[in-house]
Design an enzyme around this catalytic site. Structure first.
Site, PDB file in Angstrom:
ATOM      1  N   HIS A 146      -5.437  14.265  -8.854  1.00  0.00           N
ATOM      2  CA  HIS A 146      -5.644  12.833  -9.085  1.00  0.00           C
ATOM      3  C   HIS A 146      -4.923  12.326 -10.332  1.00  0.00           C
ATOM      4  O   HIS A 146      -4.550  11.149 -10.398  1.00  0.00           O
ATOM      5  CB  HIS A 146      -7.140  12.549  -9.197  1.00  0.00           C
ATOM      6  N   GLU A 175      -4.758   2.266  -4.235  1.00  0.00           N
ATOM      7  CA  GLU A 175      -3.293   2.268  -4.199  1.00  0.00           C
ATOM      8  C   GLU A 175      -2.739   0.975  -3.608  1.00  0.00           C
ATOM      9  O   GLU A 175      -1.578   0.922  -3.189  1.00  0.00           O
ATOM     10  CB  GLU A 175      -2.784   3.472  -3.392  1.00  0.00           C
ATOM     11  N   ASN A 205      -2.711  12.937  -3.960  1.00  0.00           N
ATOM     12  CA  ASN A 205      -3.885  13.382  -4.715  1.00  0.00           C
ATOM     13  C   ASN A 205      -4.311  14.780  -4.315  1.00  0.00           C
ATOM     14  O   ASN A 205      -4.651  15.621  -5.162  1.00  0.00           O
ATOM     15  CB  ASN A 205      -5.051  12.407  -4.495  1.00  0.00           C
ATOM     16  N   ASP A 222       0.853  -1.189   0.000  1.00  0.00           N
ATOM     17  CA  ASP A 222       0.000   0.000   0.000  1.00  0.00           C
ATOM     18  C   ASP A 222       0.893   1.244   0.000  1.00  0.00           C
ATOM     19  O   ASP A 222       1.759   1.390   0.879  1.00  0.00           O
ATOM     20  CB  ASP A 222      -0.907  -0.009   1.237  1.00  0.00           C
TER      21      ASP A 222
END
Length: 537
Positions: free
Chosen positions: A287, A317, A282, A274
């Site tokens: 984004h 993610e 973001n 992760d």
């Protein structure tokens, strides 16, 4: 007759407050519970509330069989829960009698509606939810875009005429960002000329429905688009953005390794990765920049692993890697090397340079009987441990001590109705989450919530907030917490009246994450709460 019903429900609420919300260490005497039920039974029978009469009678029989019992509050709340729920249903029966209770699955299709006409938004949201879909609703383009990027809905419904930005422009912006992702989009409009329809289709719309909308046809068309998306997703084994294998192929690959393990006893390791603080990327750079980071990370992984290993994008993610014939210690060494090398990579956005790290959890499977979902769950526990220890590290589930610490989530119910507070307390207490412990408190109005300083407690907050209360309106509470320094830590579910369109529009504008209209289905409300809290995990 209506007058006596009102008095009965007031009596129930008063008793619930005295028993469950007044601070006391004293236990509740069995005879007091019996007298309460006897009173409910007598009144309910007189005013022809047959179900309530029968339930009170049944509970009294139980009370009589345990004559000398003394009740603690939580135990008594559980005992009376069915009676409390039935009282709520009777009180709101004139509104709720035609509503059908829908049992939703957590993985049900998610529809996003964007329309500044609150009447239309409520109408479409209700129709879709009654058909079994999950719905998020927005009145403003900017908030809608933010939720779109965060939640990745399965279908978009956009009104052409939005105030700050036209629906077609919003569609164009979203299409530019997600050109590698298939999300069917339906444009709706009170204007139905040929030029507007062509413009919508040219900018990426999959369908165009003029107002007034035939709800039955609307539901059918939405469902058809969802089915098309499912077929598309199932036929495509490659994640479009990152060009690594997708979640569907992970399931097939995992089952294949498990079958091989059953035949030959050969072990393997699963890793979950992760990206650390990805939301911050973001929020800071946009984004599109976040997507560039995801794509580059995926390619970095592909170039860094062995030819026998396989990378998958699990969602958002999160990525997974399958390491055949590999022990957890070996997989951990590989990932630690990749982490060190990837953290040296430089990303440039808006003339700024930044680096990215990741956290990972690994789990070696040497038992072929373990289900695939348990393997993922166990590796995810190790990932959570890596995050808790500061991120940018790799942890092994095989080495973890039993009992992983959970994060506390401050859950506050603010509602002036004692029956609703009691039901919600029971619903919340019955919920279990893998990485979260719920700290639940109830308040009968906003002033008591703020005077308790609950809003200043550290950590994430989840508020279930009644929109209309006699002391400090629900939207005032929402406005105050969203203006606080820790506003980003508050997630809010509004409970609002079906006809109160102004409050719905204002709540969404002020930052409410979702709303449920009263009277609500208990099953629907429980599913909605479960989904919102899981998104916070």
């Amino acid at each position: 007759m209506e007058k006596y019903r009102t008095l009965l429900f007031q009596k129930v609420k008063k008793q619930l407050i005295d028993w469950f919300e007044v601070e006391t260490s004293e236990k509740i005497e069995n005879k007091d519970v019996y007298l309460f039920l006897h009173s409910i039974k007598g009144t309910a029978g007189t005013i022809e509330l047959v179900g309530l009469y029968q339930l009170a009678t049944k509970l009294m029989e139980t009370i009589e069989s345990i004559e000398h019992k003394r009740w603690d509050r939580e135990e008594l709340r559980d005992f009376l829960y069915d009676l409390i729920g039935l009282s709520y249903e009777y009180e709101h029966f004139h509104v709720a009698e035609e509503k059908t209770e829908i049992v939703r699955k957590e993985d049900e299709a998610l529809i996003q509606i964007i329309d500044d006409d609150v009447s239309m938004l409520i109408l479409l949201k209700d129709a879709l939810e009654e058909a079994g879909f999950m719905v998020i609703a927005n009145t403003e383009a900017e908030k809608a875009a933010e939720q779109y990027f965060d939640l990745r809905p399965d279908c978009l419904v956009i009104d052409v005429h939005l105030p700050s930005k036209s629906g077609v422009q919003l569609l164009r912006d979203l299409q530019n960002h997600t050109r590698k992702k298939f999300i069917p989009t339906i444009m709706i409009s009170s204007q139905n000329d040929r030029e507007l329809r062509i413009k919508s289709y040219k900018n990426g719309a999959d369908d165009f429905i003029p107002k007034p909308i035939d709800l039955e046809e609307f539901i059918v068309r939405v469902d058809r688009h969802i089915q098309r998306k499912k077929l598309f997703d199932h036929s495509n084994l490659i994640d479009e953005l990152t060009q690594v294998y997708n979640r569907r192929f992970l399931k097939d690959s995992l089952e294949r390794l498990l079958n091989e393990a059953k035949r030959s006893g050969i072990y393997f390791t699963l890793a979950i990765l992760d990206l650390d603080h990805f939301k911050r990327i973001n929020d800071t750079y946009g984004h599109i920049a976040g997507d560039r980071v995801l794509a580059r990370f995926a390619q970095f992984l592909k170039n860094s692993i062995r030819s026998s290993d396989t990378v998958f994008r699990y969602g958002g993610e999160e990525f997974m890697i399958l390491f055949p014939r590999t022990r957890d210690s070996e997989a951990k060494d590989i990932l630690s090397r990749i982490l060190k090398e990837f953290s040296l990579e430089k990303f440039k956005e808006n003339d700024e340079s930044f680096s990215v790290t990741f956290s990972a959890g690994v789990y070696m499977v040497d038992d072929s009987e373990i289900p695939a979902n348990s393997i993922i769950k166990t590796a995810d526990q190790a990932l959570y441990e890596a995050k808790e220890k500061g991120r940018a590290r790799v942890e092994s589930a095989n080495k973890l001590e039993l009992g992983i610490a959970k994060k506390k989530l401050n859950v506050s119910v603010i509602d002036d109705d004692a029956i609703i507070r009691t039901m919600l307390m029971k619903i919340l207490q019955s919920m279990e989450f893998e990485h979260i412990d719920l700290d639940i408190q109830v308040y009968e109005d906003g002033l008591k919530f703020f005077h308790s300083n609950r809003h200043e407690e550290k950590g994430q907050h989840f508020l279930i907030l009644d929109g209309v209360m006699p002391i400090m309106d629900g939207t005032e509470v929402l406005q105050k917490v969203k203006q606080a320094k820790n506003a980003h830590q508050f997630h809010i579910l509004m409970l609002t009246g079906r006809k109160n369109e102004y409050d719905i529009a204002r709540a969404l504008k002020l930052g409410a994450d979702d709303y449920v209209t009263k009277p609500f289905s208990i099953t629907e409300l429980q599913a909605r709460i479960q989904r919102l809290i899981q998104r916070m995990a």
